[in-house]
Design a protein around this motif. Structure first.
Motif, PDB file in Angstrom:
ATOM      1  N   SER A 166       0.825  -1.213   0.000  1.00 49.08           N
ATOM      2  CA  SER A 166       0.000   0.000   0.000  1.00 49.08           C
ATOM      3  C   SER A 166       0.855   1.257   0.000  1.00 49.08           C
ATOM      4  CB  SER A 166      -0.925   0.011   1.220  1.00 49.08           C
ATOM      5  OG  SER A 166      -0.158  -0.019   2.420  1.00 49.08           O
ATOM      6  N   LEU A 167       2.121   1.140   0.443  1.00 49.68           N
ATOM      7  CA  LEU A 167       2.965   2.318   0.619  1.00 49.68           C
ATOM      8  C   LEU A 167       4.403   2.014   0.199  1.00 49.68           C
ATOM      9  CD1 LEU A 167       3.012   5.237   1.798  1.00 49.68           C
ATOM     10  CD2 LEU A 167       3.693   4.214   3.984  1.00 49.68           C
ATOM     11  N   TYR A 168       4.992   2.961  -0.539  1.00 51.38           N
ATOM     12  CA  TYR A 168       6.384   2.860  -0.968  1.00 51.38           C
ATOM     13  C   TYR A 168       7.105   4.162  -0.646  1.00 51.38           C
ATOM     14  CZ  TYR A 168       4.825  -1.187  -3.678  1.00 51.38           C
ATOM     15  OH  TYR A 168       4.301  -2.395  -4.056  1.00 51.38           O
ATOM     16  N   SER A 169       8.402   4.079  -0.469  1.00 52.29           N
ATOM     17  CA  SER A 169       9.202   5.284  -0.236  1.00 52.29           C
ATOM     18  C   SER A 169       9.740   5.787  -1.566  1.00 52.29           C
ATOM     19  CB  SER A 169      10.362   4.985   0.703  1.00 52.29           C
ATOM     20  OG  SER A 169      11.378   4.249   0.024  1.00 52.29           O
TER      21      SER A 169
ATOM     22  N   LEU B  51       8.253   9.419  -9.207  1.00 51.71           N
ATOM     23  CA  LEU B  51       6.899   9.777  -8.809  1.00 51.71           C
ATOM     24  C   LEU B  51       6.943  10.825  -7.701  1.00 51.71           C
ATOM     25  CD1 LEU B  51       5.250   6.233  -8.675  1.00 51.71           C
ATOM     26  CD2 LEU B  51       5.381   7.813 -10.617  1.00 51.71           C
ATOM     27  N   GLU B  52       6.024  11.778  -7.755  1.00 43.87           N
ATOM     28  CA  GLU B  52       5.965  12.810  -6.728  1.00 43.87           C
ATOM     29  C   GLU B  52       5.471  12.205  -5.421  1.00 43.87           C
ATOM     30  OE1 GLU B  52       4.339  17.367  -6.047  1.00 43.87           O
ATOM     31  OE2 GLU B  52       3.527  16.172  -7.710  1.00 43.87           O
ATOM     32  N   PRO B  53       6.201  12.435  -4.332  1.00 43.23           N
ATOM     33  CA  PRO B  53       5.787  11.847  -3.043  1.00 43.23           C
ATOM     34  C   PRO B  53       4.465  12.420  -2.544  1.00 43.23           C
ATOM     35  CG  PRO B  53       8.078  12.590  -2.983  1.00 43.23           C
ATOM     36  CD  PRO B  53       7.474  13.156  -4.238  1.00 43.23           C
ATOM     37  N   ASN B  54       3.867  11.682  -1.631  1.00 39.35           N
ATOM     38  CA  ASN B  54       2.654  12.086  -0.908  1.00 39.35           C
ATOM     39  C   ASN B  54       1.429  12.128  -1.816  1.00 39.35           C
ATOM     40  OD1 ASN B  54       4.324  12.453   1.417  1.00 39.35           O
ATOM     41  ND2 ASN B  54       4.892  14.474   0.604  1.00 39.35           N
ATOM     42  N   TYR B  55       1.406  11.201  -2.748  1.00 36.84           N
ATOM     43  CA  TYR B  55       0.246  11.064  -3.633  1.00 36.84           C
ATOM     44  C   TYR B  55      -0.103   9.586  -3.799  1.00 36.84           C
ATOM     45  CZ  TYR B  55       0.067  15.941  -5.158  1.00 36.84           C
ATOM     46  OH  TYR B  55      -0.064  17.304  -5.191  1.00 36.84           O
ATOM     47  N   LEU B  56      -1.370   9.353  -4.185  1.00 34.54           N
ATOM     48  CA  LEU B  56      -1.867   8.017  -4.495  1.00 34.54           C
ATOM     49  C   LEU B  56      -1.756   7.798  -6.003  1.00 34.54           C
ATOM     50  CD1 LEU B  56      -3.411   5.464  -3.358  1.00 34.54           C
ATOM     51  CD2 LEU B  56      -5.519   6.644  -4.073  1.00 34.54           C
ATOM     52  N   TYR B  57      -1.311   6.608  -6.406  1.00 34.96           N
ATOM     53  CA  TYR B  57      -1.143   6.275  -7.817  1.00 34.96           C
ATOM     54  C   TYR B  57      -1.919   5.005  -8.156  1.00 34.96           C
ATOM     55  CZ  TYR B  57       2.499   9.786  -7.771  1.00 34.96           C
ATOM     56  OH  TYR B  57       3.166  10.960  -7.643  1.00 34.96           O
ATOM     57  N   GLU B  58      -2.220   4.854  -9.434  1.00 35.45           N
ATOM     58  CA  GLU B  58      -3.001   3.710  -9.897  1.00 35.45           C
ATOM     59  C   GLU B  58      -2.281   3.024 -11.050  1.00 35.45           C
ATOM     60  OE1 GLU B  58      -7.569   3.596 -10.465  1.00 35.45           O
ATOM     61  OE2 GLU B  58      -6.751   3.977 -12.480  1.00 35.45           O
TER      62      GLU B  58
ATOM     63  N   ARG C  47       0.530   4.221  -2.648  1.00 35.38           N
ATOM     64  CA  ARG C  47       0.996   5.569  -2.333  1.00 35.38           C
ATOM     65  C   ARG C  47       2.519   5.615  -2.307  1.00 35.38           C
ATOM     66  NH1 ARG C  47      -2.071   9.629  -0.422  1.00 35.38           N
ATOM     67  NH2 ARG C  47      -0.240  10.524   0.605  1.00 35.38           N
ATOM     68  N   VAL C  48       3.031   6.792  -2.607  1.00 37.78           N
ATOM     69  CA  VAL C  48       4.445   7.069  -2.393  1.00 37.78           C
ATOM     70  C   VAL C  48       4.516   8.194  -1.368  1.00 37.78           C
ATOM     71  CG1 VAL C  48       6.613   7.840  -3.422  1.00 37.78           C
ATOM     72  CG2 VAL C  48       5.051   6.384  -4.736  1.00 37.78           C
ATOM     73  N   ASP C  49       5.089   7.912  -0.221  1.00 39.70           N
ATOM     74  CA  ASP C  49       5.154   8.908   0.857  1.00 39.70           C
ATOM     75  C   ASP C  49       6.582   9.041   1.358  1.00 39.70           C
ATOM     76  OD1 ASP C  49       2.517   9.602   0.833  1.00 39.70           O
ATOM     77  OD2 ASP C  49       1.926   8.212   2.417  1.00 39.70           O
ATOM     78  N   THR C  50       6.923  10.246   1.750  1.00 38.42           N
ATOM     79  CA  THR C  50       8.245  10.481   2.327  1.00 38.42           C
ATOM     80  C   THR C  50       8.277   9.976   3.768  1.00 38.42           C
ATOM     81  OG1 THR C  50       7.507  12.707   2.931  1.00 38.42           O
ATOM     82  CG2 THR C  50       8.726  12.453   0.878  1.00 38.42           C
TER      83      THR C  50
END
Length: 632
Positions: free
Chosen positions: A519-522, A601-608, A629-632
């Motif tokens: 669900s989450l990647y750095s 990918l820009e962090p702090n966004y949801l991607y599909e 999501r990609v979050d910092t």
């Protein structure tokens, strides 16, 4: 390594097919008039602005005045070279470099039906910190007249190569993109420019050489014109004495041809743009060398000395990385159409919008279509391309892919019916590329990337086969050409089956799932997405149910797409119409997969993630969507 059993068909490495390199500096330079329509803003700097702008204004200050604005921009080619050295970017010929700049909407007038030119810059420059794009009050750094605060351009508006000066056309002087509505983004394949810059940064750039041979002692006033690598030029004029004045080099006419040639060589050699000397075997010939290395030193030499033999500058390679000049194409910028093209804007590198910043996108197709799990025996029911099968070898040692030493073009594969080394070798259909008529038991293997090798072949019969990866070299003390074969690795084998036809239309629907989705990647993560695909027509048998092993139906040609959910912005499109096909899925015995560098990918966004597959001549998009999501 010896003759040993291996099951090196499971793919373990990470291969990214897209990498982005963002601009390190950019600026808009202009000779537009200020508000008073009397003073031109040729010293204005806009290097700190978050917008880049090009235009041509006709007839504002006077009935025939032309005001221009251009973009200069630079990218970190040294980083591309570093990534290539560490096998993150493929070698030349296997990757495309695409310059991408995003349109910036505005409330001003917008030009239509025009084109932009992208050329290499020929001189270094400073970005500057200017922000004022209206009254042009900021100075310092590069401008229309200056490369930096105290250094003028050799040509106002920034120097770029000029086609009429070039003696070689191996690399163009510019790439052109047409704009219809004016709202389009800039997207230009500049691969030759980038490859030449990499060549120079790698220390392989060379200087162009040319010559002038005199057949008679030239009269006073006769001239020779030389164009330098950096876009500058010199006029060499025969005179009564030697001197220099600006861009003119005066050469004293000697008492005879050799004396004039000696004076000519000495005068040219004293200039910073060239070196010269009298040819060691011909005292009437002057050899000239460009002072700076680079392809754009391959320029023409012209002269008013009618009987002189001129050899244009040649044999230079490389481009020094000073960035690029982006402007309206000459016919739209020079006022010859007697109309304005105002104004086209792009987002700059300092833009707050992550995906709008200028970039060079490296695109390559390192997808691996590993047929080991479904090899087909040759059949007249399918075209030749469908009779070809490809299997891979992954040479992974201590957790890393490593090239097998001393293989080169002598890495071969043989097929046997059993794993026993003495078993008779299978004779294969000859295709003239992978299997040759003189050696029909050998498949020529090739290096796909570091530590990864592939072999493509046809096989006539069905049943079980084992692949023996072999190195060929001459026997010690044997007659020349006598080969010696050493089996390095024995693969796990494969089963070939005959393709079958049916008398009814089968369904072609698939179930798709990403089996290892998080669900989450750095942003620093480089992820491999394993994509399970199964035909809806397949039925689990007793074995698959009992073993809890789901059947895999690999899709031969599939693609992925990445979209940002907040605004439905497509970040990576399906690359069905692109070459190389950078979003193509790989597959192996475990199913399909693709790799993704989260830093693009820009962090702090949801991607599909979406998937597309080719079904005969049509493309079908799968209904399943997968979010992360990609979050910092």
């Amino acid at each position: 390594m010896g003759n040993k059993k291996s099951i090196r068909y499971n793919r373990k490495s990470t291969i990214m097919s897209i990498k982005k390199y963002y601009a390190t500096k950019d600026n808009s330079i202009t000779n537009a008039f200020k508000e008073n329509l009397a003073t031109q803003a040729t010293s204005a700097n806009m290097g700190g602005s978050d917008i880049l702008e090009v235009f041509s204004i006709y007839g504002q200050a006077s009935t025939s005045s032309v005001e221009k604005q251009r973009i200069i921009i630079e990218f970190p080619v040294n980083t591309i070279l570093s990534d290539r050295s560490s096998n993150k970017v493929p070698s030349s010929g296997s990757v495309n470099f695409v310059l991408k700049m995003s349109n910036a909407a505005h409330a001003e007038t917008l030009p239509r039906s025009f084109s932009l030119s992208v050329s290499p810059l020929l001189a270094s420059w400073d970005e500057g910190l200017g922000l004022d794009m209206e009254r042009y009050t900021d100075t310092g750094g590069s401008s229309w007249i200056s490369a930096s605060l105290n250094t003028l351009w050799v040509t106002e508006g920034a120097p770029a190569p000029i086609s009429s000066r070039m003696a070689s056309t191996r690399i163009p002087v510019e790439y052109i993109q047409s704009f219809d509505s004016g709202l389009e983004n800039l997207e230009v394949d500049i691969t030759p420019f980038v490859e030449e810059k990499i060549f120079s940064l790698n220390g392989q750039g060379t200087k162009a050489t040319g010559s002038v041979q005199l057949s008679s002692n030239p009269e006073v006033g006769k001239t020779i014109t030389l164009f330098a690598t950096e876009g500058d030029n010199r006029t060499v004029q025969i005179s009564t004495s030697s001197a220099t004045s600006g861009k003119i080099i005066y050469v004293e006419r000697g008492a005879d041809i050799p004396a004039t040639a000696t004076n000519l060589a000495a005068s040219i050699d004293s200039d910073v743009l060239f070196s010269a000397q009298v040819n060691s075997g011909n005292n009437q010939k002057v050899d000239i060398v460009q002072a700076s290395a680079g392809f754009y030193g391959n320029t023409k030499i012209s002269s008013s000395i009618s009987d002189a033999t001129l050899t244009n500058f040649a044999n230079a390679v490389g481009i020094t990385n000073y960035g690029y000049l982006i402007k309206l194409s000459d016919a739209f910028e020079d006022g010859s159409r007697e109309r304005s093209y105002y104004t086209k804007r792009f987002f700059a590198r300092s833009s707050e919008f992550f995906f709008k910043r200028p970039s060079i996108e490296a695109r390559f197709d390192l997808s691996r279509q590993d047929d080991r799990s479904f090899v087909f025996a040759s059949s007249s029911l399918v075209p030749l391309s469908e009779n070809q099968n490809t299997i891979f070898l992954y040479n992974k040692i201590r957790g890393s892919l490593v090239d097998i030493p001393d293989t080169g073009s002598h890495f071969l594969v043989q097929l046997r019916r059993t794993v026993e080394d003495g078993e008779s070798i299978v004779t294969l259909p000859v295709d003239g590329t992978n299997v040759m008529s003189g050696a029909p038991t050998f498949i020529t293997a090739s290096r796909h990337e570091k530590g990864v090798y592939k072999a493509t072949f046809q096989v006539s019969a069905s049943g079980q086969f084992y692949d023996f990866w072999t190195k060929c070299k001459n026997k010690t003390g044997a007659s020349p050409g006598a080969p010696a074969y050493t089996t390095l690795v024995t693969g796990s084998g494969f089963t070939a089956i005959h393709p079958s036809s049916s008398f009814y239309k089968e369904g072609s629907e698939y179930v798709v799932n990403i089996t290892n989705l998080k669900s989450l990647y750095s942003p620093q993560e480089k992820a491999t997405f394993r994509v399970y695909t199964r035909s809806k027509d397949s039925q689990p048998n007793i074995y698959t149910v009992a073993s809890n092993k789901a059947p895999v139906s690999n899709i031969k040609e599939g693609y992925y797409k990445i979209k940002r959910k907040a605004d439905n912005l497509t970040v990576i499109p399906y690359s069905t119409a692109s070459n190389p096909s950078y979003s193509k899925l790989s597959y192996d015995v475990s199913g399909s997969y693709f790799d993704l560098d989260m830093s693009i990918l820009e962090p702090n966004y949801l991607y599909e993630i979406s998937f597309l597959r080719k079904d005969q001549n049509d493309y079908v998009e799968q209904k399943e969507k997968f979010k992360f999501r990609v979050d910092t």
